[in-house]
Design a protein around this motif. Structure first.
Motif, PDB file in Angstrom:
ATOM      1  N   THR A  53      -9.387 -23.504   8.866  1.00 52.73           N
ATOM      2  CA  THR A  53      -8.088 -22.862   9.093  1.00 52.73           C
ATOM      3  C   THR A  53      -8.290 -21.569   9.871  1.00 52.73           C
ATOM      4  N   ALA A  54      -7.555 -21.405  10.958  1.00 52.88           N
ATOM      5  CA  ALA A  54      -7.573 -20.135  11.698  1.00 52.88           C
ATOM      6  C   ALA A  54      -6.342 -19.331  11.297  1.00 52.88           C
ATOM      7  N   ILE A  55      -6.507 -18.026  11.187  1.00 54.30           N
ATOM      8  CA  ILE A  55      -5.398 -17.133  10.852  1.00 54.30           C
ATOM      9  C   ILE A  55      -5.213 -16.173  12.013  1.00 54.30           C
ATOM     10  N   MET A  56      -4.016 -16.218  12.599  1.00 53.51           N
ATOM     11  CA  MET A  56      -3.740 -15.406  13.788  1.00 53.51           C
ATOM     12  C   MET A  56      -2.515 -14.540  13.539  1.00 53.51           C
ATOM     13  N   GLY A  57      -2.262 -13.632  14.449  1.00 55.57           N
ATOM     14  CA  GLY A  57      -1.080 -12.775  14.346  1.00 55.57           C
ATOM     15  C   GLY A  57      -1.401 -11.402  14.901  1.00 55.57           C
ATOM     16  N   PRO A  58      -0.351 -10.628  15.216  1.00 58.36           N
ATOM     17  CA  PRO A  58      -0.565  -9.319  15.832  1.00 58.36           C
ATOM     18  C   PRO A  58      -1.377  -8.378  14.945  1.00 58.36           C
ATOM     19  N   SER A  59      -1.933  -7.349  15.554  1.00 52.39           N
ATOM     20  CA  SER A  59      -2.629  -6.302  14.819  1.00 52.39           C
ATOM     21  C   SER A  59      -1.671  -5.704  13.780  1.00 52.39           C
ATOM     22  N   GLY A  60      -2.161  -5.552  12.554  1.00 54.41           N
ATOM     23  CA  GLY A  60      -1.340  -4.987  11.481  1.00 54.41           C
ATOM     24  C   GLY A  60      -0.469  -6.005  10.774  1.00 54.41           C
ATOM     25  N   SER A  61      -0.599  -7.301  11.117  1.00 54.85           N
ATOM     26  CA  SER A  61       0.273  -8.318  10.504  1.00 54.85           C
ATOM     27  C   SER A  61      -0.188  -8.722   9.105  1.00 54.85           C
ATOM     28  N   GLY A  62      -1.387  -8.289   8.681  1.00 55.50           N
ATOM     29  CA  GLY A  62      -1.828  -8.566   7.315  1.00 55.50           C
ATOM     30  C   GLY A  62      -2.983  -9.542   7.190  1.00 55.50           C
ATOM     31  N   LYS A  63      -3.626  -9.864   8.300  1.00 52.85           N
ATOM     32  CA  LYS A  63      -4.691 -10.879   8.282  1.00 52.85           C
ATOM     33  C   LYS A  63      -5.890 -10.440   7.423  1.00 52.85           C
ATOM     34  N   SER A  64      -6.391  -9.222   7.677  1.00 49.75           N
ATOM     35  CA  SER A  64      -7.552  -8.755   6.899  1.00 49.75           C
ATOM     36  C   SER A  64      -7.169  -8.563   5.435  1.00 49.75           C
ATOM     37  N   THR A  65      -5.968  -8.087   5.202  1.00 48.98           N
ATOM     38  CA  THR A  65      -5.502  -7.929   3.816  1.00 48.98           C
ATOM     39  C   THR A  65      -5.517  -9.281   3.110  1.00 48.98           C
ATOM     40  N   MET A  66      -5.051 -10.309   3.799  1.00 45.80           N
ATOM     41  CA  MET A  66      -5.038 -11.644   3.207  1.00 45.80           C
ATOM     42  C   MET A  66      -6.452 -12.088   2.837  1.00 45.80           C
ATOM     43  N   MET A  67      -7.411 -11.864   3.722  1.00 45.79           N
ATOM     44  CA  MET A  67      -8.800 -12.254   3.438  1.00 45.79           C
ATOM     45  C   MET A  67      -9.353 -11.474   2.254  1.00 45.79           C
ATOM     46  N   ASN A  68      -9.109 -10.155   2.237  1.00 49.89           N
ATOM     47  CA  ASN A  68      -9.649  -9.312   1.175  1.00 49.89           C
ATOM     48  C   ASN A  68      -9.066  -9.683  -0.187  1.00 49.89           C
ATOM     49  N   VAL A  69      -7.770  -9.998  -0.194  1.00 49.23           N
ATOM     50  CA  VAL A  69      -7.100 -10.351  -1.442  1.00 49.23           C
ATOM     51  C   VAL A  69      -7.580 -11.728  -1.929  1.00 49.23           C
ATOM     52  N   MET A  70      -7.748 -12.664  -0.963  1.00 52.91           N
ATOM     53  CA  MET A  70      -8.259 -14.004  -1.304  1.00 52.91           C
ATOM     54  C   MET A  70      -9.637 -13.923  -1.935  1.00 52.91           C
ATOM     55  N   ALA A  71     -10.428 -12.966  -1.421  1.00 51.88           N
ATOM     56  CA  ALA A  71     -11.805 -12.822  -1.879  1.00 51.88           C
ATOM     57  C   ALA A  71     -11.891 -12.021  -3.173  1.00 51.88           C
ATOM     58  N   GLY A  72     -10.775 -11.483  -3.623  1.00 53.62           N
ATOM     59  CA  GLY A  72     -10.816 -10.628  -4.809  1.00 53.62           C
ATOM     60  C   GLY A  72     -11.461  -9.282  -4.532  1.00 53.62           C
TER      61      GLY A  72
ATOM     62  N   TYR B 216       0.851  -1.195   0.000  1.00 55.99           N
ATOM     63  CA  TYR B 216       0.000   0.000   0.000  1.00 55.99           C
ATOM     64  C   TYR B 216       0.885   1.244   0.000  1.00 55.99           C
ATOM     65  N   GLY B 217       0.291   2.345  -0.423  1.00 61.15           N
ATOM     66  CA  GLY B 217       0.885   3.666  -0.209  1.00 61.15           C
ATOM     67  C   GLY B 217       1.920   4.048  -1.237  1.00 61.15           C
ATOM     68  N   ASP B 218       2.696   5.036  -0.895  1.00 54.99           N
ATOM     69  CA  ASP B 218       3.714   5.640  -1.749  1.00 54.99           C
ATOM     70  C   ASP B 218       4.771   4.599  -2.136  1.00 54.99           C
ATOM     71  N   PRO B 219       4.975   4.346  -3.434  1.00 53.20           N
ATOM     72  CA  PRO B 219       5.974   3.347  -3.850  1.00 53.20           C
ATOM     73  C   PRO B 219       7.377   3.648  -3.307  1.00 53.20           C
ATOM     74  N   ALA B 220       7.648   4.926  -3.030  1.00 55.25           N
ATOM     75  CA  ALA B 220       8.967   5.277  -2.490  1.00 55.25           C
ATOM     76  C   ALA B 220       9.085   4.851  -1.021  1.00 55.25           C
ATOM     77  N   ASN B 221       7.923   4.719  -0.365  1.00 52.72           N
ATOM     78  CA  ASN B 221       7.934   4.358   1.057  1.00 52.72           C
ATOM     79  C   ASN B 221       6.772   3.402   1.340  1.00 52.72           C
ATOM     80  N   PRO B 222       6.834   2.210   0.740  1.00 52.67           N
ATOM     81  CA  PRO B 222       5.660   1.332   0.740  1.00 52.67           C
ATOM     82  C   PRO B 222       5.395   0.674   2.094  1.00 52.67           C
ATOM     83  N   ILE B 223       4.108   0.349   2.312  1.00 55.42           N
ATOM     84  CA  ILE B 223       3.708  -0.496   3.450  1.00 55.42           C
ATOM     85  C   ILE B 223       3.494  -1.892   2.892  1.00 55.42           C
ATOM     86  N   HIS B 224       4.264  -2.858   3.380  1.00 53.49           N
ATOM     87  CA  HIS B 224       4.143  -4.239   2.887  1.00 53.49           C
ATOM     88  C   HIS B 224       3.145  -4.992   3.749  1.00 53.49           C
ATOM     89  N   ALA B 225       1.883  -4.985   3.335  1.00 52.62           N
ATOM     90  CA  ALA B 225       0.850  -5.661   4.127  1.00 52.62           C
ATOM     91  C   ALA B 225       0.955  -7.172   3.985  1.00 52.62           C
TER      92      ALA B 225
END
Ligand SMILES: Nc1ncnc2c1ncn2[C@@H]1O[C@H](COP(=O)(O)OP(=O)(O)OP(=O)(O)O)[C@@H](O)[C@H]1O
Ligand SMILES: [Mg+2]
Length: 252
Positions: free
Chosen positions: A42-61, A19-28
Motif C-alpha cells: 500500500t502506498a500512502i500519498m498526499g500533500p505535505s502536512g496531510s498526516g502521512k507520517s502521523t498515520m505511520m507513527n500512530v500505526m506503529a504505536g 496536537y497542540g492546544d485543545p482550544a486551538n487543535p491541529i487535526h493531524a
C-alpha cells in the motif's frame, strides 16, 4: 504464518490524532479507518502536512492516537502499556523512516542485526541468506564494517532498509524510503518491497511523494487534511501525478 495468509496486518478504526492546544487543535488525523493487509503493498500519498507520517507513527504505536482503536494482527495497541507495545513492535514491525534511526556507535552490520539482538535470538540459516541477498542487492556489502557517520545518506538509508526487512516482520512501515536514493537504488528497494509482499506475505505501507515509486504498490491511499480522500488501484505514474495535481488544485 504461511505465505497464503492475507489477513489484516494493521487495522485502524476511527483514529484521530490531535496536537497542540485543545482550544486551538491541529487535526493531524481525523477519524481514519483503514486496513493494511498482509501480501499487499500500500502506498500512502498526499500533500505535505496531510498526516502521512502521523498515520505511520500512530500505526506503529510510536505516537498515541487521541481517539480510536488500532490492532496489530489480533493485538490492540491502544491503551496497553509501553512495555507490551515495545515487544509487539519489535516482533511485528520493520521501520524505514525519513530519519534513518541507525545507532551511531554500531557498524552497519551491527545495526542490521540489532533487532535480532534485542529479541534475544540469532538469525536462522534462511534469515542469514536473506540478509546476504539484501546486502548484495542494495550494494552495501563493502560498507558493512563502517559506522553510520562514515556512510553517505543513501547508504545509511539502505542499511535501515536491510534492518527493516531482515526479520520478515508482519508489516513494514516505510516513510519516504526512496527519498535519499538514486534512481537505480530506488528501483532495487521498490522491487525488494514488492518481493516482501508477494513472496513473503508481508504487509507494506509506504509513504511517498513519487508517482513512480507509488506505481509499484498494489493500492494507493490518498490523504488530505488528515482524512483518507481516495483509494486507487492499477494506476500508472502519469495517472498518479495527475491525481496529485488535481488534489492540490482542489485544496488551493
Ligand atoms: N509533534 C507535533 N506537534 C504538533 N503538530 C504536529 C506534530 N507532528 C505533526 N504535526 C502537524 O500535524 C500535521 C500532519 O503532519 P505529518 O507530519 O503527519 O504530515 P505529512 O503528511 O507526513 O507531511 P510531509 O509530506 O511534509 O512529511 C501537520 O500540520 C503537522 O504540522
Ligand atoms: Mg511526513
Amino acid at each position: 504464518m504461511t505465505n497464503t495468509d492475507n489477513t489484516v496486518a494493521v487495522a485502524m478504526r476511527n483514529v484521530s490524532r490531535t496536537y497542540g492546544d485543545p482550544a486551538n487543535p491541529i487535526h493531524a488525523l481525523r477519524d481514519v479507518s483503514v486496513d493494511i493487509r498482509r501480501r499487499e503493498f500500500t502506498a500512502i500519498m498526499g500533500p505535505s502536512g496531510s498526516g502521512k507520517s502521523t498515520m505511520m507513527n500512530v500505526m506503529a504505536g510510536l505516537d498515541e492516537a487521541t481517539s480510536g482503536q488500532i490492532w496489530l494482527g489480533h493485538n490492540p495497541i491502544v491503551g496497553i502499556g509501553d512495555t507490551a507495545r515495545t515487544i509487539l513492535r519489535r516482533t511485528n514491525i520493520g521501520f524505514i523512516f525519513q530519519s534513518f534511526n541507525l545507532v551511531p556507535t554500531l557498524t552497519a552490520d551491527e545495526n542490521i542485526r540489532l533487532p535480532f539482538v534485542l529479541a534475544g535470538r540469532k538469525p536462522t540459516a534462511e534469515q542469514e541468506a536473506w540478509i546476504a541477498h539484501l546486502v548484495t542487492s542494495l550494494g552495501i556489502r563493502e560498507r558493512l564494517g563502517h559506522l553510520p557517520s562514515e556512510l553517505s545518506g543513501g547508504q545509511q538509508q539502505r542499511v535501515a532498509i536491510v534492518r527493516a526487512l531482515a526479520g520478515r516482520p508482519t508489516i513494514i512501515l516505510a516513510d519516504e524510503p526512496t527519498g535519499a536514493l538514486d534512481t537505480r537504488t530506488s528501483r532495487e528497494v521498490l522491487t525488494l518491497l514488492t518481493t516482501a509482499a508477494r513472496e513473503y506475505g508481508q504487509g507494506i505501507a509506504m509513504v511517498t511523494h513519487d508517482p513512480v515509486a507509488a506505481s509499484y504498490a498494489d493500492r494507493i491511499l490518498v490523504l488530505a487534511d488528515g482524512r483518507i480522500v481516495g483509494e486507487y488501484r492499477g494506476l500508472d505514474p502519469r495517472q498518479i501525478s495527475d491525481l496529485l495535481i488535481n488534489l492540490q488544485g482542489a485544496a488551493a
